[in-house]
Design a protein around this motif. Structure first.
Motif, mmCIF file in Angstrom:
data_model
loop_
_atom_site.group_PDB
_atom_site.id
_atom_site.type_symbol
_atom_site.label_atom_id
_atom_site.label_comp_id
_atom_site.label_asym_id
_atom_site.label_seq_id
_atom_site.Cartn_x
_atom_site.Cartn_y
_atom_site.Cartn_z
ATOM 1 N N ARG A 1 0.845 -1.198 0.000
ATOM 2 C CA ARG A 1 0.000 0.000 0.000
ATOM 3 C C ARG A 1 0.876 1.242 0.000
ATOM 4 O O ARG A 1 1.932 1.292 0.646
ATOM 5 C CB ARG A 1 -0.914 0.023 1.228
ATOM 6 C CG ARG A 1 -1.737 1.313 1.378
ATOM 7 C CD ARG A 1 -2.657 1.253 2.574
ATOM 8 N NE ARG A 1 -3.671 0.218 2.384
ATOM 9 C CZ ARG A 1 -4.811 0.428 1.727
ATOM 10 N NH1 ARG A 1 -5.082 1.615 1.189
ATOM 11 N NH2 ARG A 1 -5.686 -0.553 1.605
ATOM 12 N N GLY A 2 0.417 2.255 -0.716
ATOM 13 C CA GLY A 2 1.086 3.552 -0.714
ATOM 14 C C GLY A 2 0.068 4.668 -0.662
ATOM 15 O O GLY A 2 -0.996 4.579 -1.291
ATOM 16 N N SER A 3 0.379 5.723 0.118
ATOM 17 C CA SER A 3 -0.533 6.863 0.256
ATOM 18 C C SER A 3 0.272 8.152 0.218
ATOM 19 O O SER A 3 1.389 8.218 0.745
ATOM 20 C CB SER A 3 -1.309 6.797 1.574
ATOM 21 O OG SER A 3 -2.004 5.569 1.685
ATOM 22 N N LEU A 4 -0.302 9.163 -0.392
ATOM 23 C CA LEU A 4 0.314 10.481 -0.453
ATOM 24 C C LEU A 4 -0.680 11.467 0.156
ATOM 25 O O LEU A 4 -1.746 11.707 -0.417
ATOM 26 C CB LEU A 4 0.628 10.859 -1.899
ATOM 27 C CG LEU A 4 1.605 12.011 -2.117
ATOM 28 C CD1 LEU A 4 2.963 11.693 -1.524
ATOM 29 C CD2 LEU A 4 1.739 12.309 -3.605
ATOM 30 N N VAL A 5 -0.354 12.016 1.328
ATOM 31 C CA VAL A 5 -1.306 12.807 2.102
ATOM 32 C C VAL A 5 -0.819 14.266 2.180
ATOM 33 O O VAL A 5 0.317 14.531 2.596
ATOM 34 C CB VAL A 5 -1.483 12.231 3.523
ATOM 35 C CG1 VAL A 5 -2.505 13.044 4.298
ATOM 36 C CG2 VAL A 5 -1.910 10.772 3.449
ATOM 37 N N LEU A 6 -1.693 15.186 1.802
ATOM 38 C CA LEU A 6 -1.397 16.613 1.864
ATOM 39 C C LEU A 6 -2.247 17.242 2.954
ATOM 40 O O LEU A 6 -3.452 17.015 3.012
ATOM 41 C CB LEU A 6 -1.698 17.287 0.521
ATOM 42 C CG LEU A 6 -1.452 18.798 0.436
ATOM 43 C CD1 LEU A 6 0.031 19.126 0.583
ATOM 44 C CD2 LEU A 6 -1.993 19.350 -0.879
ATOM 45 N N GLY A 7 -1.611 18.032 3.830
ATOM 46 C CA GLY A 7 -2.383 18.630 4.911
ATOM 47 C C GLY A 7 -1.609 19.665 5.682
ATOM 48 O O GLY A 7 -0.585 20.186 5.223
ATOM 49 N N GLU A 8 -2.097 19.961 6.871
ATOM 50 C CA GLU A 8 -1.540 21.004 7.726
ATOM 51 C C GLU A 8 -0.680 20.378 8.819
ATOM 52 O O GLU A 8 -1.053 19.388 9.436
ATOM 53 C CB GLU A 8 -2.669 21.815 8.362
ATOM 54 C CG GLU A 8 -2.182 22.980 9.204
ATOM 55 C CD GLU A 8 -3.326 23.748 9.839
ATOM 56 O OE1 GLU A 8 -3.140 24.937 10.133
ATOM 57 O OE2 GLU A 8 -4.389 23.148 10.051
ATOM 58 N N SER A 9 0.481 20.983 9.029
ATOM 59 C CA SER A 9 1.395 20.515 10.055
ATOM 60 C C SER A 9 1.677 21.656 11.022
ATOM 61 O O SER A 9 1.882 22.802 10.606
ATOM 62 C CB SER A 9 2.707 20.037 9.407
ATOM 63 O OG SER A 9 3.636 19.636 10.399
ATOM 64 N N GLY A 10 1.677 21.350 12.316
ATOM 65 C CA GLY A 10 1.905 22.381 13.330
ATOM 66 C C GLY A 10 2.923 21.936 14.364
ATOM 67 O O GLY A 10 3.056 20.752 14.662
ATOM 68 N N LEU A 11 3.648 22.904 14.910
ATOM 69 C CA LEU A 11 4.675 22.618 15.915
ATOM 70 C C LEU A 11 4.607 23.664 17.012
ATOM 71 O O LEU A 11 4.571 24.865 16.742
ATOM 72 C CB LEU A 11 6.064 22.632 15.276
ATOM 73 C CG LEU A 11 7.257 22.440 16.222
ATOM 74 C CD1 LEU A 11 7.230 21.039 16.819
ATOM 75 C CD2 LEU A 11 8.569 22.682 15.491
ATOM 76 N N LEU A 12 4.597 23.195 18.254
ATOM 77 C CA LEU A 12 4.626 24.086 19.411
ATOM 78 C C LEU A 12 5.679 23.570 20.385
ATOM 79 O O LEU A 12 5.599 22.436 20.853
ATOM 80 C CB LEU A 12 3.264 24.141 20.106
ATOM 81 C CG LEU A 12 3.211 24.935 21.427
ATOM 82 C CD1 LEU A 12 3.535 26.401 21.176
ATOM 83 C CD2 LEU A 12 1.859 24.793 22.092
ATOM 84 N N GLN A 13 6.669 24.414 20.664
ATOM 85 C CA GLN A 13 7.731 24.045 21.600
ATOM 86 C C GLN A 13 7.845 25.150 22.656
ATOM 87 O O GLN A 13 7.826 26.330 22.318
ATOM 88 C CB GLN A 13 9.075 23.877 20.887
ATOM 89 C CG GLN A 13 9.059 22.789 19.838
ATOM 90 C CD GLN A 13 10.430 22.534 19.241
ATOM 91 O OE1 GLN A 13 10.918 21.427 19.224
ATOM 92 N NE2 GLN A 13 11.056 23.586 18.731
#
Length: 199
Positions: A160-172
């Motif tokens: 199986r292969g998937s290509l996912v486009l979306g929002e990424s967030g980081l809080l440090q």
């Protein structure tokens, strides 16, 4: 380094294939949620200190003081949903299934380090990092099985292969647990970006 043990993760699948046709659909849901922790004792003054850092702009590094130890924890959570149409063929030697559709993915990762006083067992300082990704994209899969002669035993394989486009967030951040009214000492980074994941 964190130690992750094997554990049960549920995956639920429902679907329907038209009899004699081979065309059908299916929906799948998979959830994973786990955490791993580690304790690090404060070395003697002659051996140095334990340091934990977040490297961004600006960098933050916190070291153990006298009579402190570090408790570090890491968490990972995944929620995956697939909606697919599929085609199944059953030749005499086995069966082959092709499928394609959409995948939804939500991933949350967390890291936390608590600097704890050995006398009070209360945290004096906390460093935390939280990362998430949420997106949708195409997914494709192929499955096959081949019977071994006239026996009931088969060899099978899946890909199986998937290509996912979306929002990424980081809080440090570095947090002061002794000041509930204003807990954040230093906000290292807080950002949302458009991201592409291949899974």
């Amino acid at each position: 380094e964190f130690d992750w043990n094997y554990e049960y993760t549920p995956r639920v699948e429902v679907g329907y294939v038209i009899p004699g046709n081979g065309l059908g659909w299916r929906a799948r849901y998979w959830h994973f949620g786990g955490n791993s922790g580690k304790l690090a004792a404060d070395p003697s003054p002659n051996q140095g200190r334990i340091e934990v850092g977040l490297h961004d702009d600006p960098d933050i590094e916190v070291s153990t003081g006298n009579n402190e130890f570090v408790r570090a924890t890491q968490t990972l959570k995944l929620d995956v949903v697939d909606l697919e149409v599929m085609m199944r063929r059953e030749p005499s030697y086995g069966d082959v299934t092709l499928s394609g559709g959409l995948r939804y993915l939500r991933m949350d990762q967390g890291y936390r380090a608590d600097f704890i006083d050995v006398n009070t067992f209360v945290a004096d300082d906390i460093i935390t990092s939280q990362h998430f990704f949420e997106g949708v994209g195409p997914t494709f899969a192929v499955e096959g099985a081949r019977r071994l002669g006239s026996s009931a035993v088969s060899l099978f394989g899946k890909a199986r292969g998937s290509l996912v486009l979306g929002e990424s967030g980081l809080l440090q951040a570095r947090i002061d647990p002794q000041t509930p009214a204003a807990p954040i000492r230093d906000l290292v980074s807080a950002s949302n970006t458009l991201d592409l994941q291949f899974i």
